[in-house]
Motif scaffolding. Structure first.
Motif, PDB file in Angstrom:
ATOM      1  N   SER A  24     -64.735   5.099 -35.864  1.00 19.80           N
ATOM      2  CA  SER A  24     -64.794   4.937 -34.407  1.00 19.80           C
ATOM      3  C   SER A  24     -64.073   3.675 -33.932  1.00 19.80           C
ATOM      4  N   VAL A  25     -63.948   2.696 -34.818  1.00 20.47           N
ATOM      5  CA  VAL A  25     -63.268   1.446 -34.459  1.00 20.47           C
ATOM      6  C   VAL A  25     -61.806   1.716 -34.122  1.00 20.47           C
ATOM      7  N   LEU A  26     -61.208   2.731 -34.758  1.00 17.17           N
ATOM      8  CA  LEU A  26     -59.819   3.065 -34.471  1.00 17.17           C
ATOM      9  C   LEU A  26     -59.663   3.579 -33.045  1.00 17.17           C
ATOM     10  N   LYS A  27     -60.733   4.134 -32.495  1.00 19.64           N
ATOM     11  CA  LYS A  27     -60.700   4.638 -31.127  1.00 19.64           C
ATOM     12  C   LYS A  27     -61.148   3.581 -30.123  1.00 19.64           C
ATOM     13  N   ASP A  28     -62.152   2.773 -30.522  1.00 20.79           N
ATOM     14  CA  ASP A  28     -62.749   1.807 -29.590  1.00 20.79           C
ATOM     15  C   ASP A  28     -62.048   0.454 -29.575  1.00 20.79           C
ATOM     16  N   GLY A  29     -61.214   0.185 -30.596  1.00 20.00           N
ATOM     17  CA  GLY A  29     -60.506  -1.082 -30.643  1.00 20.00           C
ATOM     18  C   GLY A  29     -61.171  -2.073 -31.579  1.00 20.00           C
ATOM     19  N   HIS A  30     -60.379  -2.960 -32.160  1.00 19.66           N
ATOM     20  CA  HIS A  30     -60.894  -3.888 -33.182  1.00 19.66           C
ATOM     21  C   HIS A  30     -61.921  -4.868 -32.615  1.00 19.66           C
ATOM     22  N   ALA A  31     -61.847  -5.138 -31.298  1.00 13.83           N
ATOM     23  CA  ALA A  31     -62.787  -6.084 -30.696  1.00 13.83           C
ATOM     24  C   ALA A  31     -64.217  -5.538 -30.693  1.00 13.83           C
ATOM     25  N   SER A  32     -64.360  -4.218 -30.904  1.00 13.90           N
ATOM     26  CA  SER A  32     -65.685  -3.611 -30.893  1.00 13.90           C
ATOM     27  C   SER A  32     -66.425  -3.783 -32.215  1.00 13.90           C
ATOM     28  N   PHE A  33     -65.752  -4.378 -33.211  1.00 13.28           N
ATOM     29  CA  PHE A  33     -66.317  -4.450 -34.551  1.00 13.28           C
ATOM     30  C   PHE A  33     -66.528  -5.891 -34.980  1.00 13.28           C
ATOM     31  N   ASP A  34     -67.678  -6.164 -35.610  1.00 12.98           N
ATOM     32  CA  ASP A  34     -67.992  -7.508 -36.102  1.00 12.98           C
ATOM     33  C   ASP A  34     -67.364  -7.684 -37.484  1.00 12.98           C
ATOM     34  N   TRP A  35     -66.105  -8.060 -37.469  1.00 21.27           N
ATOM     35  CA  TRP A  35     -65.343  -8.188 -38.706  1.00 21.27           C
ATOM     36  C   TRP A  35     -65.919  -9.253 -39.636  1.00 21.27           C
ATOM     37  N   GLU A  36     -66.294 -10.384 -39.104  1.00 19.04           N
ATOM     38  CA  GLU A  36     -66.735 -11.503 -39.942  1.00 19.04           C
ATOM     39  C   GLU A  36     -67.999 -11.156 -40.724  1.00 19.04           C
ATOM     40  N   SER A  37     -68.942 -10.483 -40.078  1.00 21.98           N
ATOM     41  CA  SER A  37     -70.158 -10.084 -40.795  1.00 21.98           C
ATOM     42  C   SER A  37     -69.832  -9.071 -41.889  1.00 21.98           C
TER      43      SER A  37
END
Length: 249
Positions: free
Chosen positions: A89-102
């Protein structure tokens, strides 16, 4: 400024129908396995260490199928994230929607390395593999380089495409000089910049290691797996990268 990880969790979802199957194998619950077109297994296999989206992403499955059918090898793509891959879903919602650091902390290489190593060893010891190549894309790149640098050699060839978390220069220096290597490099890649790729090539050439570096102008980190198929330059680069690995295998 572009986030370092932006291209790790962005891109396109490709269309197609995968032909492989997902099985439980060794300590991994989910391993996508794609068989070559020939009915008999030759003993040659490819360990495909995917990007952060894992082998459930259709893009990865379609590529695994292509490698199997065109190179005549069995492909194993384990879910090294054990159910914690980046959601599609991140590919659709954009990278800002995902907590990459965690996520990055949960997927630290030191956490994932023991099982990856164990799985690679098991393919030759228990599953009839006589020749094993490993291909690492994005996240899978660091583990691919580690496997190629082991004192006890268990892989026969290594390839990476825009790899992430590679320890430079040690991972390059540690790569065994008798192991052929193929590097598929993006033009814009903050994980493995052009300068690092060039220096890596110099290091390997200096010790007469059999290596090939392919550079793709007009591409960004992730293009081999998640490149925009509507972009002619990117699409052509992705096809060539696929063909380069098939030829390499």
């Amino acid at each position: 400024m572009t986030d370092t990880h932006e291209h790790c969790v962005s891109g396109s979802i490709h269309k197609g129908t995968p032909t492989g199957k997902t099985v439980s194998l060794e300590s991994y619950k989910d391993v996508y396995v794609s068989e070559p077109s020939s009915s008999s297994f030759s003993g040659k296999a490819l360990l495909f260490l995917t990007d952060a989206f894992g082998p459930s992403l259709v893009n990865n499955q379609l590529l695994a199928d292509a490698y199997a059918s065109e190179a005549g090898v069995r492909v194993y793509a384990p879910d090294v994230f054990e159910g914690d891959a980046v959601p599609v879903s991140v590919l659709k919602d954009g990278h800002a929607s995902f907590d990459w650091e965690s996520w990055r902390k949960r997927q630290d290489p030191e956490i994932r390395w023991p099982k990856i190593l164990e799985f690679a060893q098991s393919l030759k010891k228990k599953h009839g593999v006589t020749k094993l190549a490993v291909f690492g894309v994005c996240y899978g790149g660091w583990a691919t380089m580690r496997l190629g640098g082991l004192e006890e050699q268990i892989v026969d060839a290594v390839s990476v495409a825009h790899p992430s978390f590679v320890q430079f220069p040690s991972d390059i220096e540690n790569l065994k000089s008798n192991i052929p290597s193929l590097f598929l490099c993006a033009e814009v890649d903050r994980m493995f910049p052009v300068e690092t790729a060039q220096k890596s090539e110099q290091i390997l050439q200096a010790k007469s290691a059999p290596t090939v570096f392919k550079h793709y102008p007009g591409t960004t980190h992730g293009f081999v797996i998640r490149g925009d198929s509507e972009d002619q330059v990117v699409a052509a680069a992705a096809v060539d990268a696929k063909n380069q690995l098939v030829k390499f295998l």
